[in-house]
Write a protein that holds these residues in place. Sequence first.
Motif: not given
Length: 70
Positions: A50-68
Amino acid sequence: MEADTCDGCGQPLSETTRMEAFEGYDVPDPMACQGCKALINKQSDEEYAQSKYLPAFRFAVVRTWREEET
């Protein structure tokens, strides 16, 4: 190489347009990138969507799982 690449499927036109290639391709079920799914979910959170600033946001994708370890 670029001129020989189909802009629809990415395969070489020099192969895909041959008579021998007639019905010689298959498309497996798609895979879902779990990183992209997480990103889409975060971006559609009401807090951000709902934010008018959504295009300005930069999201980071962070891996949370570990390989066995084997």
